[in-house]
Design a protein around this motif. Structure first.
Motif, PDB file in Angstrom:
ATOM      1  N   TYR A   1       2.435   1.977  -3.197  1.00 59.42           N
ATOM      2  CA  TYR A   1       1.588   2.014  -4.125  1.00 59.42           C
ATOM      3  C   TYR A   1       0.820   3.409  -4.208  1.00 59.42           C
ATOM      4  O   TYR A   1       1.125   4.346  -5.146  1.00 59.42           O
ATOM      5  CB  TYR A   1       0.306   1.087  -4.309  1.00 59.42           C
ATOM      6  CG  TYR A   1      -1.427   1.709  -4.398  1.00 59.42           C
ATOM      7  CD1 TYR A   1      -1.590   1.497  -5.968  1.00 59.42           C
ATOM      8  CD2 TYR A   1      -2.393   2.618  -3.952  1.00 59.42           C
ATOM      9  CE1 TYR A   1      -2.976   1.756  -6.592  1.00 59.42           C
ATOM     10  CE2 TYR A   1      -3.759   2.835  -4.893  1.00 59.42           C
ATOM     11  CZ  TYR A   1      -3.302   2.369  -5.778  1.00 59.42           C
ATOM     12  OH  TYR A   1      -4.740   2.661  -6.451  1.00 59.42           O
ATOM     13  N   LEU A   2       1.019   4.005  -3.088  1.00 62.25           N
ATOM     14  CA  LEU A   2       0.810   5.483  -2.906  1.00 62.25           C
ATOM     15  C   LEU A   2       2.432   6.401  -2.716  1.00 62.25           C
ATOM     16  O   LEU A   2       1.444   7.572  -3.865  1.00 62.25           O
ATOM     17  CB  LEU A   2       0.187   5.719  -1.151  1.00 62.25           C
ATOM     18  CG  LEU A   2      -1.561   5.495  -1.143  1.00 62.25           C
ATOM     19  CD1 LEU A   2      -1.577   5.633   0.531  1.00 62.25           C
ATOM     20  CD2 LEU A   2      -2.239   6.289  -1.554  1.00 62.25           C
ATOM     21  N   ALA A   3       3.188   5.601  -3.022  1.00 56.79           N
ATOM     22  CA  ALA A   3       4.641   6.233  -3.278  1.00 56.79           C
ATOM     23  C   ALA A   3       4.505   6.388  -5.101  1.00 56.79           C
ATOM     24  O   ALA A   3       5.355   7.688  -5.125  1.00 56.79           O
ATOM     25  CB  ALA A   3       5.294   6.000  -2.999  1.00 56.79           C
ATOM     26  N   LEU A   4       3.702   6.138  -5.369  1.00 50.71           N
ATOM     27  CA  LEU A   4       3.603   5.404  -7.316  1.00 50.71           C
ATOM     28  C   LEU A   4       3.458   7.492  -7.809  1.00 50.71           C
ATOM     29  O   LEU A   4       3.783   7.617  -8.637  1.00 50.71           O
ATOM     30  CB  LEU A   4       2.491   5.115  -7.699  1.00 50.71           C
ATOM     31  CG  LEU A   4       3.107   3.845  -9.141  1.00 50.71           C
ATOM     32  CD1 LEU A   4       3.933   2.631  -8.801  1.00 50.71           C
ATOM     33  CD2 LEU A   4       2.000   3.188  -9.355  1.00 50.71           C
ATOM     34  N   GLY A   5       2.792   7.936  -6.957  1.00 45.98           N
ATOM     35  CA  GLY A   5       2.424   9.258  -8.216  1.00 45.98           C
ATOM     36  C   GLY A   5       3.413  10.458  -7.113  1.00 45.98           C
ATOM     37  O   GLY A   5       3.225  11.091  -8.077  1.00 45.98           O
TER      38      GLY A   5
ATOM     39  N   PRO B   1      -0.031  12.014  -2.373  1.00 46.85           N
ATOM     40  CA  PRO B   1       1.451  10.720  -2.702  1.00 46.85           C
ATOM     41  C   PRO B   1       2.476  11.100  -1.917  1.00 46.85           C
ATOM     42  O   PRO B   1       2.679  10.413  -0.957  1.00 46.85           O
ATOM     43  CB  PRO B   1       1.827  10.240  -3.662  1.00 46.85           C
ATOM     44  CG  PRO B   1       0.397  10.820  -4.729  1.00 46.85           C
ATOM     45  CD  PRO B   1      -0.169  11.845  -4.172  1.00 46.85           C
TER      46      PRO B   1
ATOM     47  N   MET C   1       0.702  -1.052  -0.159  1.00 41.29           N
ATOM     48  CA  MET C   1       0.441   0.011   0.025  1.00 41.29           C
ATOM     49  C   MET C   1       0.534   1.412   0.113  1.00 41.29           C
ATOM     50  O   MET C   1       0.987   2.070  -1.032  1.00 41.29           O
ATOM     51  CB  MET C   1      -0.661   0.492   1.592  1.00 41.29           C
ATOM     52  CG  MET C   1      -1.674   1.306   1.223  1.00 41.29           C
ATOM     53  SD  MET C   1      -3.129   1.182  -0.075  1.00 41.29           S
ATOM     54  CE  MET C   1      -4.767  -0.305   0.220  1.00 41.29           C
TER      55      MET C   1
END
Lengths: 316, 279
Positions: free
Chosen positions: B113-117, B155, B110
């Protein structure tokens, strides 16, 4: 206390009740982020495999990409934008980042007077919007106003003046330098912070060995701030390859003169929304966005897996 | 000791270099503001002199305030920026708390996933976002902008805030739990007040790109009623290219709020950047 801790560690197999609060804490962020960022991004990538035929979207596989790279007009536009974007990025790397590092090195001299004042002033342009910056420079460089020729005449260089933004040969360089002017503050601040983090003992040890001034900077400080320079490079890369605002403000959506300042962001905008006689094309827009995504992804992966891992980190 | 390191002439060179660059950084801004208060003739005749009583004029400001609805644009920008920052801080802090406080399956995933942005710009999904907003009937509303900027800011906010939340002492939270506080009370009453400095850093990082953005207002909310200052200034100047008084006044009006905020908060901002950004 410690006994309790041990017990709970040992008792893992026991089923825990569902901890709803975790879901509640995560939900708003995950929902908004997924709905507004991830799904549209996925949808855009998806759309690049479709074509609109009489109002219906039809799956066409890689046809759009074939058009983009194979069709003479599309390919010419695309490679021109990509080439300009690469030049845009190179100018940033060669001008913005070295100036930023140099300013940070000067500012971090211990007990420098007025350092806070200089820092505050030099960072100001970074806060202004591209629109303001673009127009200000458009006015300053305008031959009508005459500020630039006048300033050049003060140092006997008036003959150098030309309407730089209006000539295909110099427009891209001029726009890049405007962007550099605005963004020098970011590398300056990040490097400044990194330089302040170098412990005094290291520098004192260097001095005892007779390494001072320039050679101290090159041999001691620079290797220590390399990870920060890496971060700045990748930030510059991502920022440059999705830039749009400044070019749109200074040169318009056509990125003139004669497409000489067209970069991927302006090409995407024109393709998707259309401009003047050209109609907007959603699926080709999505195709260009996908190519931009792949370029940025490639750059970021190269940095994360190729460069960052190999970079030597020092621990104090 | 420190003084012995650098000779006096060297130090003079350092100051000269910094002053020269400072002039390069400030000159365009000062020039614009200075000339916005002058008559048309003097803007051209003597652009480099400050406005004197004989050359002082507010014509540009009259035109701008009379023609464009700049007050309305300011309101829009303010609403969008404040609402987005509020959402980013609240939702970002909640998610950061969940990720840093609890161990659960999928925690790391998770987080990633949030750091992708952080690395992938939200702009690349514009076509999808526009479709979505059309479907939700949110085109030309400020809500669409708030949603987009919240997604854009989350993010980095989650990333920075979860780093900070790991430093909040566990004893404090345990004490709260023993006293019977719910997990929500622990978050809102114990943890949030302690990470306030980090929240300020995040607020600043989130605010600048939102206030300055041209892309999303241009695409999602170009209507007269929902224009932000950045877009408003852009279209206004586009229409009044030849009216130099008005253009300079519009630019100055767009600079002032940023300038005032910067003077008030520069210390906080710079401390935030130099402490939070790299480590």
């Amino acid at each position: 206390m410690q006994g309790e801790q041990m017990e709970s560690d040992v008792a893992i197999p026991r089923r825990q009740p569902i901890r709803w609060h975790i879901a509640v804490f995560l939900a708003p962020a995950v929902v908004i982020y997924t709905a507004i960022m991830i799904l549209p991004l996925g949808g855009t990538l998806f759309l690049s495999f479709y074509k609109e035929v009489q109002g219906v979207e039809v799956f066409v596989g890689l046809d759009n990409f074939r058009t983009l790279f194979g069709n003479e007009r599309w390919a010419a536009d695309f490679w021109n934008a990509l080439k300009n974007n690469v030049i845009f990025f190179i100018i940033h790397m060669l001008v913005q980042n070295p100036i930023g590092v140099a300013l940070a090195a000067l500012l971090s001299i211990p007990k420098l007077r007025f350092a806070g004042f200089y820092r505050t002033a030099i960072f100001l342009p970074t806060l202004l919007s591209f629109v303001i910056v673009g127009f200000i420079w458009k006015l300053i460089l305008s031959p009508i106003w005459g500020v630039t020729p006048y300033l050049l005449s003060l140092v006997d260089l008036k003959f150098l003046f030309a309407p730089w933004l209006g000539k295909p040969g110099s427009a891209l360089i001029a726009v890049s330098l405007i962007s550099v002017w605005q963004y020098v503050g970011i590398p300056m601040m990040l490097i400044y912070a990194a330089l302040l983090n170098i412990p005094d003992e290291v520098l004192e040890a260097a001095e005892c060995d007779g390494i001072t001034g320039w050679s101290q900077f090159w041999k001691i400080k620079l290797p220590l701030i390399l990870p920060s320079i890496g971060i700045i490079s990748i930030l510059t890369f991502v920022g440059n390859f999705n830039a749009f605002d400044l070019i749109y403000t200074v040169q318009g959506a056509l990125a003139g003169p004669d497409g000489s300042t067209d970069i991927l962001g302006t090409l995407l905008y024109r393709t998707f929304f259309g401009f003047q006689l050209q109609l907007g094309d959603r699926t080709m827009g999505a195709t260009i966005a996908t190519v931009m995504f792949l370029i940025i992804l490639a750059g970021v992966s190269l940095y994360l897996f190729g460069i960052q891992r190999r970079m030597r980190r020092y621990q104090f | 000791m420190a003084n012995a390191r650098i000779s006096r002439t060297r130090l003079a060179f350092v100051h000269v270099a910094l002053i020269v660059y400072m002039i390069i950084a400030l000159f365009p801004v000062v020039l614009t503001i200075m000339n916005s208060f002058k008559t048309r003739n003097d803007i051209f005749r003597s652009p480099l002199t400050p406005p004197l009583p004989s050359t002082f004029s507010l014509t540009g400001y009259h035109t701008v305030l009379g023609q464009g609805d700049f007050i309305g644009y300011f309101e829009n920008s303010l609403i969008v920026t404040v609402a987005s920052i509020f959402c980013v801080l609240l939702f970002g802090a909640m998610a950061a708390f969940a990720l840093s406080e609890y161990r659960f399956r999928g925690n790391l995933l998770m987080g990633l996933y949030l750091a992708l942005g952080i690395m992938i710009p939200i702009r690349l999904g514009t076509i999808g976002i526009l479709q979505e907003m059309v479907a939700l009937n949110l085109v030309n509303t400020l809500v669409s902008l708030v949603l987009v900027y919240t997604a854009q800011g989350l993010p980095l906010a989650v990333f920075i805030l979860s780093e900070f939340m790991r430093t909040v002492s566990d004893d404090l939270k345990s004490a709260g739990r023993i006293d019977g506080l719910s997990e929500y009370a622990i978050f809102f009453r114990l943890v949030l007040p302690l990470v306030r400095p980090a929240m300020a850093t995040v607020a600043v990082f989130t605010m600048i790109p939102i206030w300055n953005d041209l892309w999303f207002p241009l695409i999602l909310a170009p209507g007269e009623k929902t224009k932000t200052v950045t877009l408003g200034a852009q279209t206004f100047i586009g229409q009044f290219v030849t009216d130099w008084n008005a253009v300079l006044a519009a630019l100055s009006l767009a600079i002032f709020p940023v300038l005032v905020l910067y003077v008030l908060f520069s210390r906080q901002l710079i401390r935030g950047i130099t402490a939070g950004a790299v480590k």
